[in-house]
Design a protein around this motif. Structure first.
Motif, PDB file in Angstrom:
ATOM      1  N   ALA A 134       1.068  15.926  57.815  1.00 41.99           N
ATOM      2  CA  ALA A 134       0.566  17.229  57.391  1.00 41.99           C
ATOM      3  C   ALA A 134      -0.239  17.100  56.107  1.00 41.99           C
ATOM      4  CB  ALA A 134       1.734  18.196  57.197  1.00 41.99           C
ATOM      5  N   GLU A 135       0.270  16.318  55.148  1.00 41.74           N
ATOM      6  CA  GLU A 135      -0.449  16.149  53.893  1.00 41.74           C
ATOM      7  C   GLU A 135      -1.745  15.373  54.091  1.00 41.74           C
ATOM      8  OE1 GLU A 135       2.272  14.391  51.132  1.00 41.74           O
ATOM      9  OE2 GLU A 135       3.177  16.326  50.620  1.00 41.74           O
ATOM     10  N   GLU A 136      -1.732  14.426  55.035  1.00 43.60           N
ATOM     11  CA  GLU A 136      -2.947  13.666  55.325  1.00 43.60           C
ATOM     12  C   GLU A 136      -4.046  14.596  55.827  1.00 43.60           C
ATOM     13  OE1 GLU A 136      -4.484   9.966  58.158  1.00 43.60           O
ATOM     14  OE2 GLU A 136      -2.541  10.889  58.506  1.00 43.60           O
ATOM     15  N   VAL A 137      -3.701  15.473  56.762  1.00 42.86           N
ATOM     16  CA  VAL A 137      -4.681  16.435  57.275  1.00 42.86           C
ATOM     17  C   VAL A 137      -5.165  17.336  56.150  1.00 42.86           C
ATOM     18  CG1 VAL A 137      -5.001  18.403  58.817  1.00 42.86           C
ATOM     19  CG2 VAL A 137      -3.768  16.395  59.624  1.00 42.86           C
ATOM     20  N   ASN A 138      -4.242  17.816  55.332  1.00 44.22           N
ATOM     21  CA  ASN A 138      -4.594  18.725  54.242  1.00 44.22           C
ATOM     22  C   ASN A 138      -5.513  18.059  53.232  1.00 44.22           C
ATOM     23  OD1 ASN A 138      -4.648  20.929  52.566  1.00 44.22           O
ATOM     24  ND2 ASN A 138      -2.515  20.821  51.967  1.00 44.22           N
ATOM     25  N   VAL A 139      -5.168  16.844  52.817  1.00 42.47           N
ATOM     26  CA  VAL A 139      -5.984  16.118  51.830  1.00 42.47           C
ATOM     27  C   VAL A 139      -7.368  15.807  52.395  1.00 42.47           C
ATOM     28  CG1 VAL A 139      -6.215  13.926  50.600  1.00 42.47           C
ATOM     29  CG2 VAL A 139      -4.042  15.144  50.568  1.00 42.47           C
ATOM     30  N   ASN A 140      -7.431  15.434  53.663  1.00 43.10           N
ATOM     31  CA  ASN A 140      -8.728  15.108  54.263  1.00 43.10           C
ATOM     32  C   ASN A 140      -9.619  16.333  54.403  1.00 43.10           C
ATOM     33  OD1 ASN A 140      -7.972  12.447  54.428  1.00 43.10           O
ATOM     34  ND2 ASN A 140      -7.312  12.559  56.548  1.00 43.10           N
TER      35      ASN A 140
END
Length: 789
Positions: A655-661
């Motif tokens: 989830a954080e990967e998607v958000n950061v990207n």
């Protein structure tokens, strides 16, 4: 005629190198983003299209009825696939598919791999090209088929057909299997990804399953038709295989079977419970690049149009003479549209180069994406590029061509034609450009602030990394648990069948007349404390009441209590699928286990049966590398012939990967949009100055100061940008909030500080660029200005 057109075009480009370079680079970068967004969309929309028969293959799904609503599930009884091997009209092939973590040993390499299992017809239905061997190897129960990636690991890329590997089952049995073939690596946009595959009978054998038992489920059961929708098959299984399954599984009653075409499987997978196949690309990872590309293309096109008009202002005498010499308006339109199309084509080449350069970095952002720009074999990309070229040429170059061609030769040659940067159309373009730009800047700041907000938001559990060690059986669990309990560096530990952020299983919870579909997790009492789950009321499971709690108790989350409509949940009785009756002993505060994309679902927690524990989860203050080494040493001391299988659980990593990207993409959008709009303003100010050089000289001769000239020349652009910025801010407030709400359930919307900072940055840079360009003309000798032609 064509030769003259080319000569004239090249001369024009040569005389206006800076403008041409601005157009090519600005438009090229935006086109590159469009290409990446297209490839990204295509990758997601062609999930499973690597299989030639994807339109003829259907996956059998099931419905459970909960409160009169049909709840879709992706699993069906394992033996159903066996029953379909008979002759059913219109069905050409059928196959089951499951996967499991299996330890494969070859020489000194002992690694757990994701192994697939399938029936005889699997390779007749699905397209997996073979590099070595052939599909007949699947029929041999003593053979295994590897992927190229696994061959590189075990055999250094050499042809391994005829070699042997050792399978180590969960109970420690070693089984020698011959490598029967090698398939090419599987695309990432495939629902079935595995490192090796063997016959489905081996899945039954390794797990000691009875193929006639209706209580076991397969990850997928597929059928292939002759091209028609298999309604007869659906009617057949609904008439014959519902009652027998429901008798075998009291805790999972199917109300109806249905079919999902493989073509649409990934698109609908988010709505399906118990989807045991690979998840498709998350929708935010598809929407974000498309929004970014469209905004950048619009801003670049507006900039292109203004720049084209600026260039045309230097060609007034050429246009007047050509009209006097007999050129028609159509010929002039053809000339200027041709020039604009050539510029667009050059920009497209830059875009292709930029996309190819950026793709590796973009792929690195997402572990589940593998985009390729294949200009040799992908014919569809040429259709997209051609459409993009035509669209860009018409949108960006259409108006300048019509605008320039309408000049009257008499006015041009008399010098009475009034052409300046203040005409309504160029002002509207600049206003729109800046409205979109402030939208992009606000979005960049908003998504950046939201990423920080979500990183600090209380998820309801301790999201710091925990190390999970996989165990195959109770013997391994007990051996290694005893070692872990004696390690002073381990702060806390727990045993689990399910983990937060990992897989859960679904059950129907009933209380009187109310039914709800809940996600279930089983673990030991220590897991509540290890993950720091908040207790709203009641108690957690008690180690001293182990047997009692296992048989009689359940803990629910607040969402489940709300859906049941209880005010006093403690002591309430719930039934699980009519077969088990449990008493609510505690209520856990809601937590977001997979990020903030969706609302919290109803959840239930049970005390795990020791025989079904799959993980030992530990937490330590020791650095991750040292902890991993220490635990691996302990593992090898007590368990032989089994690799140490452990992974750190950052339960919100994906989830954080998607958000950061998404944040990175919008930051790039904001920066690129600001650059393009700054160039656009510079162009329009330059166009305005072209017709006001003498005016500036006269004002200086009459005593006007440089400050007065700056104020006078900036005034029209200042109010224009103020209006554009206000309009863009209002647009962004609603548009960004709408975009965020379509991606996240919990998010931080656009704040006053975000708007204020964005506005100040845009206006500050705009006024600096405009003033610098005006100042360059205002400080020169008025004699030079008055002689200006």
């Amino acid at each position: 005629m064509l030769l003259n057109f080319i000569k004239l075009t090249l001369r024009t480009f040569n005389k206006n190198k800076s403008y041409v370079l601005i157009n090519i680079l600005g438009l090229g970068i935006s086109l590159g983003c469009c290409i990446i967004a297209y490839l990204n969309w295509k990758f997601a929309s062609t999930h499973d299209h690597n299989h030639v028969n994807h339109e003829r293959i259907y996956k059998i799904h099931s419905y459970k009825e909960v409160q009169g609503q049909k709840v879709p599930y992706g699993i069906v009884p394992m033996t159903l696939g066996k029953q379909l091997k008979g002759s059913i009209s219109g069905i050409t092939n059928s196959s089951r598919y499951s996967s499991d973590g299996i330890v494969i040993k070859q020489d000194l390499k002992i690694i757990e791999q994701n192994v697939g299992f399938a029936d005889d017809a699997y390779f007749d239905m699905f397209t997996f090209p073979f590099k070595y061997g052939n599909k007949e190897a699947l029929l041999d129960r003593s053979s295994i088929i590897l992927t190229e990636e696994l061959v590189d690991v075990y055999f250094d890329g050499e042809n391994p057909v005829g070699e042997f590997v050792t399978i180590i089952t969960d109970d420690g049995e070693s089984i020698s299997m011959k490598v029967g073939g090698v398939i090419e690596d599987i695309p990432k946009n495939s629902s079935m990804t595995f490192s090796a595959i063997t016959h489905y009978d081996n899945f039954l054998r390794f797990n000691d399953f009875n193929d006639d038992d209706w209580k076991y489920f397969a990850a997928a059961t597929f059928v292939m038709t002759n091209g028609d929708y298999p309604q007869n098959l659906l009617d057949f299984i609904n008439e014959n295989y519902i009652e027998v399954q429901n008798k075998a599984r009291e805790n999972f009653h199917i109300s109806e079977y249905y079919l999902e075409q493989l073509t649409h499987l990934a698109k609908n997978s988010e709505k399906i419970n118990a989807n045991w196949l690979k998840d498709p690309v998350p929708s935010p990872a598809v929407i974000g690049p498309i929004v970014m590309a469209i905004l950048m293309l619009l801003i670049a096109c507006f900039n292109f149009t203004n720049t084209s008009i600026a260039i045309s202002s230097k060609r007034l005498r050429e246009i007047g003479i050509r009209k006097v010499m007999g050129s028609t308006r159509k010929q002039l339109i053809f000339q200027f549209m041709g020039e604009n199309m050539l510029l667009s084509f050059l920009a497209l080449l830059v875009g292709v180069f930029f996309a190819d350069l950026l793709l590796p970095e973009y792929n690195a952002l997402w572990g589940f994406i593998d985009l390729k720009l294949d200009l040799r074999s992908d014919l569809e990309i040429y259709a997209f590029l051609m459409g993009l070229l035509v669209l860009t040429s018409v949108v960006a170059g259409g108006y300048p061509s019509l605008y320039v061609s309408k000049y009257e030769p008499v006015k041009i040659l008399r010098g009475s034609l009034q052409l300046n940067g203040g005409n309504l159309f160029t002002k509207v373009l600049l206003a729109l450009q800046y409205a979109f730009t402030i939208n992009a800047i606000i979005s960049a700041f908003a998504f950046s602030a939201n990423a920080k907000y979500q990183a600090e938001y209380d998820t309801g559990f301790d999201k710091n990394s925990t190390l999970s060690i996989y165990v195959d059986n109770i013997a391994e669990y007990e051996k290694f648990r005893n070692e872990v309990a004696q390690m002073p560096e381990i702060a806390s530990w727990a045993g689990t069948s399910n983990r937060i952020g990992s897989w859960v299983y679904g059950r129907t919870l009933k209380s009187q007349e109310v039914e709800l579909e809940a996600s279930m997790m089983d673990f030991t009492p220590e897991y509540f404390e290890l993950m720091k789950l908040g207790l709203a009321e009641g108690r957690f499971f008690n180690r001293n009441l182990n047997n009692f709690d296992r048989e009689n108790s359940i803990v629910l989350n607040e969402r489940a209590v709300t859906e049941f409509g209880w005010k006093e949940p403690l002591g309430k009785v719930v039934r699980i699928d009519d077969s088990t009756q449990l008493t609510v002993v505690g209520v856990v505060e809601d937590f977001y286990e997979n990020g903030f994309f969706n609302p919290v679902k109803a959840m239930g927690f049970r005390l795990a049966d020791d025989e079904k524990l799959n993980y030992i989860v530990v937490k330590s203050d020791l650095d991750p590398l040292s902890l991993h080494k220490n635990l691996e040493k302990k593992w090898l001391d007590v368990i032989q012939n089994k690799p140490f299988d452990a992974e750190y659980d950052d339960t919100v990593t994906n989830a954080e990967e998607v958000n950061v990207n998404i944040k990175i993409m919008f930051q790039f959008l904001g920066f690129a949009s600001l650059i393009l709009s700054t160039i656009g303003l510079y162009t329009l100010v330059s166009l305005n100055i072209l017709k006001r050089v003498k005016e500036i000289g006269v004002r200086k001769v009459l005593g006007a100061s440089i400050q007065q000239i700056l104020f006078l020349m900036n005034r029209q652009f200042f109010w224009l940008l103020i209006v554009a910025a206000i309009a863009g801010t209002l647009l962004s407030y609603f548009a960004t909030d709408m975009l965020m709400s379509s991606i996240f359930f919990i998010y931080q919307g656009v704040g006053v500080m975000t708007v204020t900072v964005s506005f100040m940055i845009l206006m500050g840079i705009a006024l600096f660029i405009s003033s610098a360009r005006i100042l360059a003309t205002a400080i020169q000798n008025p004699v030079k200005s008055l002689r200006y032609e």
